[in-house]
Design a protein around this motif. Sequence first.
Motif, mmCIF file in Angstrom:
data_model
loop_
_atom_site.group_PDB
_atom_site.id
_atom_site.type_symbol
_atom_site.label_atom_id
_atom_site.label_comp_id
_atom_site.label_asym_id
_atom_site.label_seq_id
_atom_site.Cartn_x
_atom_site.Cartn_y
_atom_site.Cartn_z
ATOM 1 N N GLU A 423 0.807 -1.214 0.000
ATOM 2 C CA GLU A 423 0.000 0.000 0.000
ATOM 3 C C GLU A 423 0.844 1.271 0.000
ATOM 4 O O GLU A 423 0.292 2.380 -0.068
ATOM 5 N N GLY A 424 2.148 1.133 0.094
ATOM 6 C CA GLY A 424 3.019 2.294 -0.005
ATOM 7 C C GLY A 424 3.347 2.984 1.299
ATOM 8 O O GLY A 424 4.073 3.987 1.292
ATOM 9 N N LEU A 425 2.827 2.474 2.424
ATOM 10 C CA LEU A 425 3.094 3.127 3.703
ATOM 11 C C LEU A 425 4.585 3.160 4.008
ATOM 12 O O LEU A 425 5.138 4.204 4.374
ATOM 13 N N VAL A 426 5.251 2.017 3.837
ATOM 14 C CA VAL A 426 6.681 1.936 4.148
ATOM 15 C C VAL A 426 7.477 2.854 3.217
ATOM 16 O O VAL A 426 8.326 3.633 3.661
ATOM 17 N N GLY A 427 7.206 2.775 1.924
ATOM 18 C CA GLY A 427 7.951 3.582 0.966
ATOM 19 C C GLY A 427 7.761 5.070 1.187
ATOM 20 O O GLY A 427 8.724 5.856 1.115
ATOM 21 N N GLU A 428 6.539 5.489 1.459
ATOM 22 C CA GLU A 428 6.271 6.916 1.667
ATOM 23 C C GLU A 428 6.960 7.435 2.916
ATOM 24 O O GLU A 428 7.531 8.538 2.907
ATOM 25 N N ARG A 429 6.898 6.661 3.987
ATOM 26 C CA ARG A 429 7.516 7.125 5.224
ATOM 27 C C ARG A 429 9.034 7.190 5.100
ATOM 28 O O ARG A 429 9.665 8.157 5.568
ATOM 29 N N ILE A 430 9.632 6.191 4.451
ATOM 30 C CA ILE A 430 11.088 6.213 4.273
ATOM 31 C C ILE A 430 11.492 7.341 3.336
ATOM 32 O O ILE A 430 12.511 8.018 3.554
ATOM 33 N N ALA A 431 10.714 7.578 2.285
ATOM 34 C CA ALA A 431 11.027 8.663 1.353
ATOM 35 C C ALA A 431 11.032 10.011 2.064
ATOM 36 O O ALA A 431 11.880 10.875 1.788
ATOM 37 N N ALA A 432 10.079 10.211 2.976
ATOM 38 C CA ALA A 432 10.033 11.469 3.728
ATOM 39 C C ALA A 432 11.275 11.619 4.606
ATOM 40 O O ALA A 432 11.851 12.711 4.722
ATOM 41 N N THR A 433 11.696 10.515 5.211
ATOM 42 C CA THR A 433 12.904 10.555 6.043
ATOM 43 C C THR A 433 14.134 10.883 5.209
ATOM 44 O O THR A 433 14.985 11.697 5.610
ATOM 45 N N TRP A 434 14.229 10.261 4.023
ATOM 46 C CA TRP A 434 15.392 10.514 3.180
ATOM 47 C C TRP A 434 15.379 11.946 2.638
ATOM 48 O O TRP A 434 16.434 12.564 2.497
ATOM 49 N N ALA A 435 14.214 12.485 2.345
ATOM 50 C CA ALA A 435 14.136 13.867 1.867
ATOM 51 C C ALA A 435 14.657 14.831 2.934
ATOM 52 O O ALA A 435 15.380 15.787 2.628
ATOM 53 N N GLU A 436 14.310 14.561 4.173
ATOM 54 C CA GLU A 436 14.794 15.396 5.274
ATOM 55 C C GLU A 436 16.308 15.285 5.416
ATOM 56 O O GLU A 436 17.006 16.287 5.619
ATOM 57 N N ARG A 437 16.815 14.073 5.291
ATOM 58 C CA ARG A 437 18.265 13.895 5.400
ATOM 59 C C ARG A 437 18.981 14.493 4.200
ATOM 60 O O ARG A 437 20.069 15.063 4.332
ATOM 61 N N SER A 438 18.380 14.385 3.025
ATOM 62 C CA SER A 438 18.981 14.951 1.817
ATOM 63 C C SER A 438 19.146 16.461 1.944
ATOM 64 O O SER A 438 20.121 17.036 1.443
ATOM 65 N N ALA A 439 18.180 17.101 2.597
ATOM 66 C CA ALA A 439 18.287 18.543 2.801
ATOM 67 C C ALA A 439 19.492 18.879 3.678
ATOM 68 O O ALA A 439 20.210 19.856 3.423
ATOM 69 N N LYS A 440 19.744 18.052 4.685
ATOM 70 C CA LYS A 440 20.920 18.270 5.532
ATOM 71 C C LYS A 440 22.208 18.030 4.753
ATOM 72 O O LYS A 440 23.195 18.752 4.918
ATOM 73 N N LEU A 441 22.196 17.014 3.908
ATOM 74 C CA LEU A 441 23.382 16.751 3.084
ATOM 75 C C LEU A 441 23.619 17.889 2.110
ATOM 76 O O LEU A 441 24.770 18.302 1.892
ATOM 77 N N ALA A 442 22.547 18.403 1.511
ATOM 78 C CA ALA A 442 22.689 19.500 0.559
ATOM 79 C C ALA A 442 23.260 20.740 1.231
ATOM 80 O O ALA A 442 24.013 21.503 0.618
ATOM 81 N N LYS A 443 22.920 20.932 2.496
ATOM 82 C CA LYS A 443 23.415 22.094 3.236
ATOM 83 C C LYS A 443 24.724 21.796 3.967
ATOM 84 O O LYS A 443 25.201 22.637 4.725
ATOM 85 N N ARG A 444 25.242 20.613 3.767
ATOM 86 C CA ARG A 444 26.498 20.169 4.373
ATOM 87 C C ARG A 444 26.423 20.168 5.897
ATOM 88 O O ARG A 444 27.425 20.304 6.576
ATOM 89 N N ARG A 445 25.200 20.019 6.416
ATOM 90 C CA ARG A 445 25.024 19.830 7.855
ATOM 91 C C ARG A 445 25.455 18.416 8.247
ATOM 92 O O ARG A 445 25.744 18.148 9.413
ATOM 93 N N GLU A 446 25.448 17.537 7.263
ATOM 94 C CA GLU A 446 25.988 16.193 7.424
ATOM 95 C C GLU A 446 27.101 16.047 6.401
ATOM 96 O O GLU A 446 26.865 15.706 5.250
#
Length: 631
Positions: A423-446
């Motif tokens: 039903e996409g619950l797992v994929g959607e939740r993980i995608a949201a987590t990765w989007a948040e982390r990607s923003a930190k990577l883009a800003k070099r916070r990680e």
Amino acid sequence: MKVPPERLPLAAEFPAAHREQWQQLVEGVLRKSGAQPEDGAAAEQALTTALPDGLRARPLYTAENTSAEPGYPGFPPFVRGGRPQGSAVSGWDVRQRHADPDPRRTNEAVLADLEHGVGSLWLELGGTGLPVAALPEVLTGVYLDLAAVTLDAGPEFTHAAEQLFKLYEEREVSPGSAAGNLGADPLGLQARTGSVDRTDALLAEATALAARCADGYPNVRALTVDALPYHEAGASPAQELGCALATGVAYLRALTAAGLSVDAALGQLEFRFAADADQFLTIAKFRAARRLWARVAEVSGACAEASAQRQHAVTSRVMMTARDPWVNMLRTTVACLAAGVGGADAVTVLPFDSALGLPDAFARRIARNTQSILLEESHLARVIDPAGGSWYVEQLGEELAQAAWAWFQEIERAGGQQAALAEGLVGERIAATWAERSAKLAKRREPVTGVSEFPHLDEQPLVREPAPVSPEGGLPRVRRAEAYEALRDRSDAFLAQTGARPKLFLASLGTAAAHTARTTFAANLFQAGGIATVSAEGVDPAAFAAAFAASGAVVACLCSGDALYREHAAAVAGALKAAGAQRVLLAGRPAEVPAGVDEFIYAGGDAIAVLTSLLDQITGASGADEDEVAR
């Protein structure tokens, strides 16, 4: 009565210390640095670090922070390890992965590994990789009563298992001496491929294999609960644990429904988790995983001896880089150490060149020797539960377990792991987590050393044979460095077409003492996107204009302190624009925007967005065909 000196506590002659005293000292230091905390408690909170899953790492842990009782090693809830002796007797199982589709080369690599410290084998079969029918050739010369074999054959796990059983019979390996895992993982396959059509049929095959192992091969497990598909899609630690827990529960239900006892069903499962370079979070994750599974076993009515989770740790693919891959040796060493300290039963260190294709012999040697050094030279396994008694690790593990349990409950309310995937619950939740982390990577916070920080533009790339194509259609595979490496690929393509890298002019105002910090910051940022820098120093606008014209760049960046910006930035920016600069950036965030400056670059800004737009502008201004460069 006088107390004998030998019975005095070590801290007897020191005054008692209180948390409030420490907080007051922290408050004083922060006030000197310019911060204005309201009180000591606020000062402590200011030093708290945010972690994934809403967790926070405090600056100080004391006995007050201890939570649930961790128990003893080898006893429920198994937080401190699944065996009373830990890894102290023989160390953890050093398990090497093999995915080369050439049976002859794989056999040579397997024998070399077993001769030089590897205890068990992890073979990826099927698909475009090593043919399942080649398993006998791959295991030629391997003593199957001594070396455990773990199979990973995707949907072909039954065929691969039959091949292995046949080898046991042909080589007269007694059922009690055979060890390993058949690698059946229907839900993991669904996560990888997105296909739900065969999940039920594959689950039936897996339960049949489990019954066969339970009846005749006591040391061979049939199913792997592989959490790597979730980790490699960008899941947080709690999401990885929750998905693994939900998968394990689904398998437990299927096995008991097929007639296995709860204890026998538990004995057919091995859990596979990722270990990354976040040392303490990785330690806490493996401890939390055992606590969670012990709770499942308890409510299922299992005996204590069957409740310990069997764990296989694999160093994270997400953290691996294709650029400056040598740094991966450091990442995998920390990850391996964390997995061992966390109590993993088997550990696989991926070779440092894994992100480039098939590892070579040198990379495999480094991978196995990483474990040998930690075990044989650092004596890491000589201590039972090295992290035991750490208030930080124990509290972090408990908080992580609570977060993972909440996610597991949400999956169960959705109908279980199979339904949550479909039903996409797992994929959607993980995608949201990765989007948040990607923003930190883009800003070099990680930061990613060697890629987003301290890049080396002139490094000679390593070339490896392509690895077998992984299944697609389900959860994606991500890496922390991929956005920056895509920019570097554009730079390489531009270099190949034009003979020079995209370049940018740095106008360093004043003396080295005034501009070095921001010049270094700017050069590091631009090079992370594959943009070479040419610099000049001084305050004379005409001199900067001449140097810019001679550089061949079309974009410039001013670098200095705020005082020199106020005095010279507008004049220098104007001269650069007059000399042909299409865009003038400034390193820092001064209160006022100097005339002629188009935008700022600063710590915490979106580096990916800036670098992408700069590459668009620079490559477009060169007259090079952007489509051709991309190819």
